[in-house]
Enzyme design. Structure first.
Site, PDB file in Angstrom:
ATOM      1  N   LYS A   1       0.812  -1.206   0.000  1.00 45.48           N
ATOM      2  CA  LYS A   1       0.000   0.000   0.000  1.00 45.48           C
ATOM      3  C   LYS A   1       0.856   1.271   0.000  1.00 45.48           C
ATOM      4  O   LYS A   1       0.596   2.198  -0.760  1.00 45.48           O
ATOM      5  CB  LYS A   1      -0.895  -0.019   1.251  1.00 45.48           C
ATOM      6  CG  LYS A   1      -2.247   0.556   1.031  1.00 45.48           C
ATOM      7  CD  LYS A   1      -3.204   0.188   2.165  1.00 45.48           C
ATOM      8  CE  LYS A   1      -2.557   0.205   3.530  1.00 45.48           C
ATOM      9  NZ  LYS A   1      -3.450   0.676   4.590  1.00 45.48           N
TER      10      LYS A   1
ATOM     11  N   ARG B   1     -11.852   3.342   9.088  1.00 49.83           N
ATOM     12  CA  ARG B   1     -11.610   1.939   9.436  1.00 49.83           C
ATOM     13  C   ARG B   1     -12.921   1.193   9.668  1.00 49.83           C
ATOM     14  O   ARG B   1     -12.921  -0.023   9.771  1.00 49.83           O
ATOM     15  CB  ARG B   1     -10.756   1.836  10.706  1.00 49.83           C
ATOM     16  CG  ARG B   1      -9.305   2.212  10.486  1.00 49.83           C
ATOM     17  CD  ARG B   1      -8.464   1.767  11.669  1.00 49.83           C
ATOM     18  NE  ARG B   1      -7.115   2.316  11.614  1.00 49.83           N
ATOM     19  CZ  ARG B   1      -6.127   1.773  10.924  1.00 49.83           C
ATOM     20  NH1 ARG B   1      -6.323   0.686  10.225  1.00 49.83           N
ATOM     21  NH2 ARG B   1      -4.932   2.335  10.927  1.00 49.83           N
TER      22      ARG B   1
ATOM     23  N   ARG C   1      10.821 -13.634   5.283  1.00 52.10           N
ATOM     24  CA  ARG C   1      11.744 -12.498   5.193  1.00 52.10           C
ATOM     25  C   ARG C   1      12.782 -12.501   6.310  1.00 52.10           C
ATOM     26  O   ARG C   1      12.489 -12.858   7.439  1.00 52.10           O
ATOM     27  CB  ARG C   1      10.960 -11.181   5.309  1.00 52.10           C
ATOM     28  CG  ARG C   1      10.068 -10.907   4.140  1.00 52.10           C
ATOM     29  CD  ARG C   1       9.578  -9.479   4.145  1.00 52.10           C
ATOM     30  NE  ARG C   1       8.756  -9.163   5.303  1.00 52.10           N
ATOM     31  CZ  ARG C   1       7.764  -8.261   5.276  1.00 52.10           C
ATOM     32  NH1 ARG C   1       7.500  -7.610   4.174  1.00 52.10           N
ATOM     33  NH2 ARG C   1       7.075  -8.014   6.362  1.00 52.10           N
TER      34      ARG C   1
ATOM     35  N   ARG D   1      15.610 -12.101  12.031  1.00 57.37           N
ATOM     36  CA  ARG D   1      14.214 -12.171  11.611  1.00 57.37           C
ATOM     37  C   ARG D   1      13.372 -11.424  12.622  1.00 57.37           C
ATOM     38  O   ARG D   1      13.612 -11.521  13.822  1.00 57.37           O
ATOM     39  CB  ARG D   1      13.730 -13.628  11.600  1.00 57.37           C
ATOM     40  CG  ARG D   1      14.236 -14.423  10.450  1.00 57.37           C
ATOM     41  CD  ARG D   1      13.849 -15.886  10.593  1.00 57.37           C
ATOM     42  NE  ARG D   1      14.642 -16.671   9.661  1.00 57.37           N
ATOM     43  CZ  ARG D   1      14.267 -16.962   8.413  1.00 57.37           C
ATOM     44  NH1 ARG D   1      13.087 -16.575   7.975  1.00 57.37           N
ATOM     45  NH2 ARG D   1      15.051 -17.640   7.614  1.00 57.37           N
TER      46      ARG D   1
ATOM     47  N   ARG E   1      -2.841 -11.359  11.369  1.00 58.78           N
ATOM     48  CA  ARG E   1      -2.977  -9.989  10.841  1.00 58.78           C
ATOM     49  C   ARG E   1      -3.948  -9.954   9.667  1.00 58.78           C
ATOM     50  O   ARG E   1      -4.739  -9.031   9.529  1.00 58.78           O
ATOM     51  CB  ARG E   1      -1.608  -9.465  10.362  1.00 58.78           C
ATOM     52  CG  ARG E   1      -0.678  -8.994  11.460  1.00 58.78           C
ATOM     53  CD  ARG E   1       0.305  -7.935  10.965  1.00 58.78           C
ATOM     54  NE  ARG E   1       1.197  -8.395   9.910  1.00 58.78           N
ATOM     55  CZ  ARG E   1       2.476  -8.723  10.101  1.00 58.78           C
ATOM     56  NH1 ARG E   1       3.015  -8.649  11.303  1.00 58.78           N
ATOM     57  NH2 ARG E   1       3.213  -9.115   9.091  1.00 58.78           N
TER      58      ARG E   1
END
Ligand code: ZN
Length: 217
Positions: free
Chosen positions: A12, A87, A126, A159, A171
């Site tokens: 985003k 929201r 990641r 990490r 999430r």
């Protein structure tokens, strides 16, 4: 006004910056708006400051007042991308009312759509070099020499604890349950656009550009 919706990791922020570049839009995030209003000492800013200092959440009314002030400034004449607000469907309705009073409206609400499981794989693999911060990924970007940073030759990596698969799934679940009413709200108004956010950044940029080019933000 453009509303950009997308879960963490959907890109985003990257896309909002590109829309700023491509169309001269200005991204306004709730946090930045409130901080700026507090710093400027506007009436709404003073109210926000008092609420924040008491440790409470700033009401929708104050957020909308701050937004209204900000939208009167000349640098946003080409349109804004709103980030972090609304929201809830209630906030969306309040925003509609504010915009309608100014003869404006939400011209497009773009939902950056992700494949949840693919996103879990993307985010949870990641890691970064502890020395120079270079980013790596278990599947998509491994160092040329295993265990050695391409950039600085370091051998220590780290990490983030919140990048594990279960946290990412959680999430995404929270994102979907929170935004479903918003997506329905903008769908009813006929301004909802769904963009596949799993592709290349350039493709997403082009898809967004096509939408924004059709509607004045
Ligand atoms: Zn390194």
């Amino acid at each position: 006004m453009l509303i950009l919706l997308g879960p963490p990791g959907a890109g985003k922020g990257t896309q909002a910056r590109m829309l700023e570049e491509d169309f001269g839009l200005v991204q306004l995030s709730t946090g930045d708006l409130l901080r700026a209003a507090v710093a400027a000492g506007t009436e709404a800013g003073r109210k926000a400051k008092a609420v924040m200092e008491s440790g409470q959440l700033v009401s929708d009314e104050i957020v909308l007042a701050v937004l209204k002030d900000r939208m009167a400034e000349p640098d946003v004449s080409r349109g804004v991308i709103l980030d972090g607000f609304p929201r809830t469907a209630g906030q969306a309705a309040a925003l509609d009312a504010l915009l309608a009073a100014a003869g404006e409206g939400v011209t497009a609400a773009v939902s950056l759509e992700v494949d949840d499981e693919a996103m879990v794989g993307r985010v949870s693999g990641r890691y970064t070099c502890a020395g120079c911060g270079e980013g790596y990924h278990d599947s998509f970007k491994m160092p040329a020499v295993p265990g050695t940073c391409d950039k600085c030759g370091g051998t220590a990596f780290k990490r983030r604890a919140d990048d594990n698969a279960e946290t990412v799934r959680e999430r995404l679940r929270a994102y979907h349950s929170q935004t479903a009413p918003l997506i329905a709200h903008y769908d009813r108004q006929g301004v909802l656009h769904r963009v596949d956010a799993m592709g290349a950044i350039a493709e997403i940029r082009a898809a967004l550009g096509e939408i924004v080019g059709r509607v004045a933000a």
